[in-house]
Design a protein around this motif. Sequence first.
Motif, PDB file in Angstrom:
ATOM      1  N   GLN A  12      57.120  36.297  36.446  1.00 33.40           N
ATOM      2  CA  GLN A  12      56.581  36.067  37.618  1.00 33.40           C
ATOM      3  C   GLN A  12      55.118  36.347  37.866  1.00 33.40           C
ATOM      4  O   GLN A  12      54.514  37.501  37.178  1.00 33.40           O
ATOM      5  N   PHE A  13      54.288  35.448  38.378  1.00 32.34           N
ATOM      6  CA  PHE A  13      53.019  35.619  38.645  1.00 32.34           C
ATOM      7  C   PHE A  13      52.783  35.705  40.068  1.00 32.34           C
ATOM      8  O   PHE A  13      52.849  34.807  40.833  1.00 32.34           O
ATOM      9  N   PRO A  14      52.063  36.806  40.594  1.00 39.11           N
ATOM     10  CA  PRO A  14      51.669  36.998  42.045  1.00 39.11           C
ATOM     11  C   PRO A  14      50.628  35.957  42.184  1.00 39.11           C
ATOM     12  O   PRO A  14      49.570  35.842  41.343  1.00 39.11           O
ATOM     13  N   LEU A  15      50.715  35.372  43.443  1.00 43.66           N
ATOM     14  CA  LEU A  15      49.768  34.066  43.793  1.00 43.66           C
ATOM     15  C   LEU A  15      48.600  34.969  44.291  1.00 43.66           C
ATOM     16  O   LEU A  15      48.402  35.994  44.864  1.00 43.66           O
ATOM     17  N   PRO A  16      47.498  34.470  43.848  1.00 44.93           N
ATOM     18  CA  PRO A  16      46.032  34.865  44.335  1.00 44.93           C
ATOM     19  C   PRO A  16      45.801  35.068  45.687  1.00 44.93           C
ATOM     20  O   PRO A  16      46.086  34.013  46.276  1.00 44.93           O
ATOM     21  N   GLY A  17      45.334  35.938  46.196  1.00 42.67           N
ATOM     22  CA  GLY A  17      45.124  35.906  47.885  1.00 42.67           C
ATOM     23  C   GLY A  17      43.614  35.651  47.959  1.00 42.67           C
ATOM     24  O   GLY A  17      42.848  35.546  46.800  1.00 42.67           O
ATOM     25  N   PRO A  18      43.080  35.436  49.117  1.00 41.49           N
ATOM     26  CA  PRO A  18      41.642  35.266  49.412  1.00 41.49           C
ATOM     27  C   PRO A  18      40.538  36.413  48.823  1.00 41.49           C
ATOM     28  O   PRO A  18      39.338  35.989  48.535  1.00 41.49           O
ATOM     29  N   ASP A  19      41.185  37.509  48.751  1.00 41.70           N
ATOM     30  CA  ASP A  19      40.399  38.656  48.155  1.00 41.70           C
ATOM     31  C   ASP A  19      39.709  38.279  46.881  1.00 41.70           C
ATOM     32  O   ASP A  19      38.697  38.667  46.250  1.00 41.70           O
ATOM     33  N   ASP A  20      40.812  37.670  45.994  1.00 38.43           N
ATOM     34  CA  ASP A  20      40.240  37.183  44.707  1.00 38.43           C
ATOM     35  C   ASP A  20      39.391  36.264  44.312  1.00 38.43           C
ATOM     36  O   ASP A  20      38.491  36.003  43.347  1.00 38.43           O
ATOM     37  N   ASP A  21      38.840  35.589  45.423  1.00 34.71           N
ATOM     38  CA  ASP A  21      38.335  34.249  45.450  1.00 34.71           C
ATOM     39  C   ASP A  21      36.693  34.573  44.819  1.00 34.71           C
ATOM     40  O   ASP A  21      35.929  33.984  43.944  1.00 34.71           O
ATOM     41  N   ALA A  22      36.249  35.416  45.490  1.00 35.21           N
ATOM     42  CA  ALA A  22      34.705  35.829  45.175  1.00 35.21           C
ATOM     43  C   ALA A  22      34.344  36.392  43.767  1.00 35.21           C
ATOM     44  O   ALA A  22      33.571  35.742  43.171  1.00 35.21           O
ATOM     45  N   ARG A  23      35.422  36.906  43.413  1.00 35.32           N
ATOM     46  CA  ARG A  23      35.230  37.550  42.262  1.00 35.32           C
ATOM     47  C   ARG A  23      35.450  36.429  41.235  1.00 35.32           C
ATOM     48  O   ARG A  23      34.703  36.516  40.145  1.00 35.32           O
ATOM     49  N   GLU A  24      36.535  35.396  41.504  1.00 30.68           N
ATOM     50  CA  GLU A  24      36.747  34.465  40.500  1.00 30.68           C
ATOM     51  C   GLU A  24      35.403  33.364  40.323  1.00 30.68           C
ATOM     52  O   GLU A  24      35.268  33.039  39.351  1.00 30.68           O
ATOM     53  N   VAL A  25      34.755  33.244  41.368  1.00 38.03           N
ATOM     54  CA  VAL A  25      33.613  32.422  41.514  1.00 38.03           C
ATOM     55  C   VAL A  25      32.642  32.886  40.582  1.00 38.03           C
ATOM     56  O   VAL A  25      32.083  32.312  39.750  1.00 38.03           O
ATOM     57  N   GLN A  26      32.331  34.319  40.791  1.00 39.79           N
ATOM     58  CA  GLN A  26      31.241  35.022  39.973  1.00 39.79           C
ATOM     59  C   GLN A  26      31.793  34.673  38.529  1.00 39.79           C
ATOM     60  O   GLN A  26      30.789  34.574  37.559  1.00 39.79           O
ATOM     61  N   ARG A  27      33.048  35.239  38.331  1.00 35.55           N
ATOM     62  CA  ARG A  27      33.262  35.019  36.724  1.00 35.55           C
ATOM     63  C   ARG A  27      32.999  33.601  36.347  1.00 35.55           C
ATOM     64  O   ARG A  27      32.382  33.388  35.033  1.00 35.55           O
TER      65      ARG A  27
END
Length: 547
Positions: A12-27
Motif C-alpha cells: 500500500q502506498f498512501p496517495l500524496p496530499g496537496p501538502d507534499d506538492d511544494a516540497r516535491e516541486v523544490q526537489r
Amino acid sequence: MASYSLSPSGEQFPLPGPDDDAREVQRLEALAAAARKEGQEVVVVMGVGFVGAVMAAIIADSVGAGGRPGKFVIGCQRPSARSYWKIPLLARGESPVKAEDPAVAPMIARCVLEKKTLVATHNSECLRLADCVVVDVQCDYSKRDLGNMRSGEAEMGALEATLRTIGEKIPPSCLVLIETTVAPGTTEFVAWPILKKAFAVRGIASDPLLAHSFERVMPGREYVRSIRDFWRVCSGCTAEARQRTVKFLGEVLNTRDYPLTVMDRPIESETTKIVENSYRATILAFLNEWSLFAERNGVDLIKVIKAIKVRPTHSNIIFPGPGVGGYCLPKDGGLGYWAYKHILGFEDQEQLFKITPTAIDTNDTRALHVAELARDALRNMGRYIAGAQILLCGASYREDVGDTRYSGSELVVRKLTEMGADLRVHDPYVDHWYELESQESYPAPGHSWARFFRNQGELSRIRVQHDLSEALSGVEALILAVRHKPYLDLEPEQVVRWAGGPLAVVDCFGILHDDRIRRYFELGCEVKALGRGHIQRIKEEVRSKRR
Ligand SMILES: NC(=O)c1ccc[n+]([C@@H]2O[C@H](COP(=O)([O-])OP(=O)(O)OC[C@H]3O[C@@H](n4cnc5c(N)ncnc54)[C@H](O)[C@@H]3O)[C@@H](O)[C@H]2O)c1
C-alpha cells in the motif's frame, strides 16, 4: 475513495496530499538544475506503464558527449489510486512492470540508484522543467459488443487530459513527442490544437513543437531491444519539430544500426502503425476460415502452413491459435476506423472499411470455438461440459510471456464457465490473472469481458497454478491454449497418470505431434484441435487396430 494505491504485490502506498506538492516541486527543481549543470537535457516521460517505464529507463541509460549521461529523466504518473504505486516503486529503482526481459530490472536500478539519471514523480509541475516530453499514456479502443468492433470507440480522455496539462506547463521551446498509438489525425488535429490553445492563453506566440513516433514494443525477453535496437518511424507537425525529433531519437536509440524512417506528416506515421497492426491482424484472421475448413475436411492446417512457409514470399504466414490477443492487434484497426469518421469527418466508413473490422471481429471471437471443441470431445467420451473439471494451460496471449491482455484464453475460460464447467488455470509465466481475479475493476470498471457472459462471478476466485501435476489431478479435460515451452514436451502417459485416467485434450496451437495424438487415443483419451481435421483419421487408425 481509497487514500492509498495498491501495487500488484499488495503493497500500500498512501496517495500524496496537496501538502507534499511544494516540497516535491523544490526537489525536482534542484535535481533538474544539477542535471543541467552536468550538461544534461531534462526529459519528462508522461505515463510510466508497460512502455513508458522502459522507454524512460532507455533514455536515462543513453550516453552523450564523452560517454557521460546526456539526459536526466523524470517519469511522471498521475496520483490515481489505480496507478500511483508505480511512482514510489520506480523511485526505489524497481520496475513497475513485470517483464520477462532480464535487462529491464537492472537497467531501471542502474539509472535510478547508480547513474541517478532517472527519478519519478506524481507532480506534473515537472513539465515546467522539460526540454522534451515523451507521451506514453494509453489510448484504448473500447468495444461495446463482443465480435462487433464497429460499435466501439476510441478512449481519448487520458491522452487529451495529458496534452492539456502539457500545454499549460511546458516552456515554449520544449519538444512534445507522442509515442502513444493514436487514431490517425490525432497529433495534428487533436493534440496540436490543444497545445496551441493553451499557448494562446499563456500569451506564447510561437507554435508548439509537436511530433509523433510510435512504439513497436514486443513483450518477452527482447523487450528493451524491441524499443532501443529496432527501426522507428517518426514525423513532426513542423520542420523544426521533425528535426528535433530526429536528433532526440538519434541520441537515445540505436539509430545507427536501425535507421529512422522520417515521414512528412504525423498522420503518415500514425497510419503506418495502424496499417502495420491491421495487416498482422488480417493475415491471422484470414486463416480462421481455413482452420474451420481444415477441421471439417481431414486437413491439418499446421502442416499446410509449414508447407507454404517454405516459399520465401510467404514466410510470415502464421497459425492464429485461440484468437490473437495482446494490447495492440485487437484495438489498433479500431482506432483507424473510428478516426476516419470522428477526426477526419467522413461518413462512409461502413462502405470503405470491410476487411479490417471483419479481421478484428473474427480474431475477437475465434476462441469461442475452443469451447465447442471441448464440449464435443467430452461428449464423445460420454461426459458433459456442465460440471466437468477442466484445466486450461496457458493464460497469456503468446508463448513464453506472462502478458494476459486480451488473450483468447480468457474467452475460453469465460465461455466454458458459462456452459457450467469448473475451470482451473496453469501458466508458468503468470502469477496473477488480473482479468479474472480483479474482474470488477480490471482493465477498468465495466470493461471486463465478464459482461458478455453469464455466471462469471466465481471466476474472481481462480488462482493461476504453477504445479502442473497438481493442477491436472482429477481433470476431465485439458486445454492446451498456448505454446509455452513446458507444454511442448508433455508425454501423454504422464498427463493421463496425473489426471488419474483418460481425459479430453484440446490443442489450440498445433502443440501436439501426430505420434502424441495417436498415443492419447491409444490411452483411451479423446483429442480435438483447432484447424487439425486429420485427427479424425488418426482416431480411426487406432480404433481399427484395436478391432
Ligand atoms: N504494451 C505493448 O505491448 C505496446 C506495444 C506497442 C505499442 N504500445 C502503445 O504504447 C502506448 C502505451 O501503452 P502501455 O502498454 O504502456 O499502456 P499502460 O496502460 O501500461 O500505461 C499507460 C500509463 O499512462 C498513465 N497515465 C494515464 N493518464 C495519465 C496522465 N494524465 N498523466 C500521467 N500518466 C497518465 C497510466 O496510469 C498508465 O500507467 C499505447 O498507445 C500502446 O498502444 C504498447
